[in-house]
Enzyme design. Structure first.
Site, PDB file in Angstrom:
ATOM      1  N   ASN A   1       0.834  -1.208   0.000  1.00 35.12           N
ATOM      2  CA  ASN A   1       0.000   0.000   0.000  1.00 35.12           C
ATOM      3  C   ASN A   1       0.867   1.255   0.000  1.00 35.12           C
ATOM      4  OD1 ASN A   1       0.618  -0.832   2.694  1.00 35.12           O
ATOM      5  ND2 ASN A   1      -1.021   0.416   3.528  1.00 35.12           N
ATOM      6  N   GLU A  21       0.403   5.272   0.814  1.00 37.74           N
ATOM      7  CA  GLU A  21      -0.472   6.324   1.328  1.00 37.74           C
ATOM      8  C   GLU A  21      -0.035   7.687   0.801  1.00 37.74           C
ATOM      9  OE1 GLU A  21      -0.859   5.689   5.587  1.00 37.74           O
ATOM     10  OE2 GLU A  21      -2.105   3.925   5.193  1.00 37.74           O
ATOM     11  N   CYS A  23      -4.304   1.032  -2.229  1.00 40.73           N
ATOM     12  CA  CYS A  23      -4.156  -0.248  -1.524  1.00 40.73           C
ATOM     13  C   CYS A  23      -3.135  -1.143  -2.223  1.00 40.73           C
ATOM     14  CB  CYS A  23      -5.484  -0.991  -1.489  1.00 40.73           C
ATOM     15  SG  CYS A  23      -6.731  -0.261  -0.432  1.00 40.73           S
ATOM     16  N   GLU A  57      -3.424  -4.290  -3.089  1.00 36.69           N
ATOM     17  CA  GLU A  57      -4.005  -5.106  -4.167  1.00 36.69           C
ATOM     18  C   GLU A  57      -4.175  -4.291  -5.440  1.00 36.69           C
ATOM     19  OE1 GLU A  57      -5.090  -4.578  -1.079  1.00 36.69           O
ATOM     20  OE2 GLU A  57      -6.458  -6.155  -0.415  1.00 36.69           O
ATOM     21  N   CYS A 107     -10.430  -4.698   0.287  1.00 38.99           N
ATOM     22  CA  CYS A 107     -11.530  -3.730   0.418  1.00 38.99           C
ATOM     23  C   CYS A 107     -12.414  -3.799  -0.830  1.00 38.99           C
ATOM     24  CB  CYS A 107     -10.969  -2.324   0.635  1.00 38.99           C
ATOM     25  SG  CYS A 107     -10.401  -1.503  -0.870  1.00 38.99           S
ATOM     26  N   CYS A 144     -10.806  -2.718  -4.108  1.00 37.81           N
ATOM     27  CA  CYS A 144      -9.822  -3.698  -4.583  1.00 37.81           C
ATOM     28  C   CYS A 144     -10.492  -4.932  -5.167  1.00 37.81           C
ATOM     29  CB  CYS A 144      -8.882  -4.094  -3.450  1.00 37.81           C
ATOM     30  SG  CYS A 144      -7.695  -2.803  -3.045  1.00 37.81           S
TER      31      CYS A 144
HETATM   32  N1  THU Z   1      -5.368  -1.304   2.674  1.00 46.05           N
HETATM   33  C1  THU Z   1      -4.884  -2.093   1.684  1.00 46.05           C
HETATM   34  O1  THU Z   1      -3.764  -1.892   1.199  1.00 46.05           O
HETATM   35  N2  THU Z   1      -5.652  -3.116   1.246  1.00 46.05           N
HETATM   36  C2  THU Z   1      -6.887  -3.437   1.740  1.00 46.05           C
HETATM   37  O2  THU Z   1      -7.548  -4.311   1.203  1.00 46.05           O
HETATM   38  C3  THU Z   1      -7.386  -2.734   2.920  1.00 46.05           C
HETATM   39  C4  THU Z   1      -6.680  -1.464   3.267  1.00 46.05           C
HETATM   40  C5  THU Z   1      -4.542  -0.197   3.167  1.00 46.05           C
HETATM   41  C6  THU Z   1      -5.029   1.174   2.813  1.00 46.05           C
HETATM   42  C7  THU Z   1      -4.419   2.016   3.899  1.00 46.05           C
HETATM   43  O3  THU Z   1      -3.106   2.378   3.509  1.00 46.05           O
HETATM   44  C8  THU Z   1      -4.329   1.099   5.087  1.00 46.05           C
HETATM   45  O4  THU Z   1      -4.490  -0.227   4.579  1.00 46.05           O
HETATM   46  C9  THU Z   1      -5.381   1.351   6.142  1.00 46.05           C
HETATM   47  O5  THU Z   1      -6.654   1.374   5.592  1.00 46.05           O
END
Ligand code: THU
Length: 140
Positions: A44, A46, A55, A57, A93, A96
């Site tokens: 991920n 940010e 994310c 994925e 999520c 994704c």
């Molecule tokens: N996140 C992912 O990378 N994948 C997911 O399926 C759920 C959430 C990340 C996004 C963010 O950087 C952190 O997790 C918290 O939400």
């Protein structure tokens, strides 16, 4: 099945180490396993403008499609945890799931999703995570 569950989870964990998550501190890694045996990984990413976060994925699918892949998605492993520590299983999520579906549907596969937590691995098909999916086939 070309891919070994634990090997793909290990690849996701290796990718997790590259997470850029200074705001949530929640580090996620994803590994995509393809029918030709290859693996694409991502973490991920940010952003100071929080809503622009990408994310793991989604990054992995973007990476794979940028390499020219248009299908063959057989298996996906996802790991996540605060500061990279093992914890509860993380399922992709909603966004994704839709992004994964694009690549899967292009190749007509229904990939298995291995969501690895500290003490368990949840195994689900993408079709169970995203039933009645809308995808490229709808626009054919
Ligand atoms: N996140 C992912 O990378 N994948 C997911 O399926 C759920 C959430 C990340 C996004 C963010 O950087 C952190 O997790 C918290 O939400």
């Amino acid at each position: 099945m070309t891919h070994d569950r634990d090997a793909l989870i290990a690849a996701a964990k290796a990718a997790q180490a590259q997470a850029y998550a200074p705001y949530s501190n929640f580090h996620v890694g994803a590994a995509l396993g393809f029918t030709d045996g290859s693996v694409v990984t991502a973490a991920n990413t940010e952003n100071a403008s929080y809503g622009l976060t990408l994310c793991a994925e989604t990054n992995a699918v973007a990476q794979a499609m940028s390499e020219g892949r248009r299908g063959g998605l057989e298996a996906v492993a996802v790991v996540g945890g605060t500061r990279g520590e093992p914890g509860p299983v993380v399922t992709p999520c909603g966004r994704c799931r839709q992004v994964l579906n694009e690549l899967a549907q292009l190749g007509g596969t229904d990939p298995v999703i291995w969501c690895a937590g500290a003490d368990e691995v949840l195994e689900l098909q993408l079709s169970a995570l995203l039933p009645y999916a809308f995808g490229p086939a709808n626009l054919g």
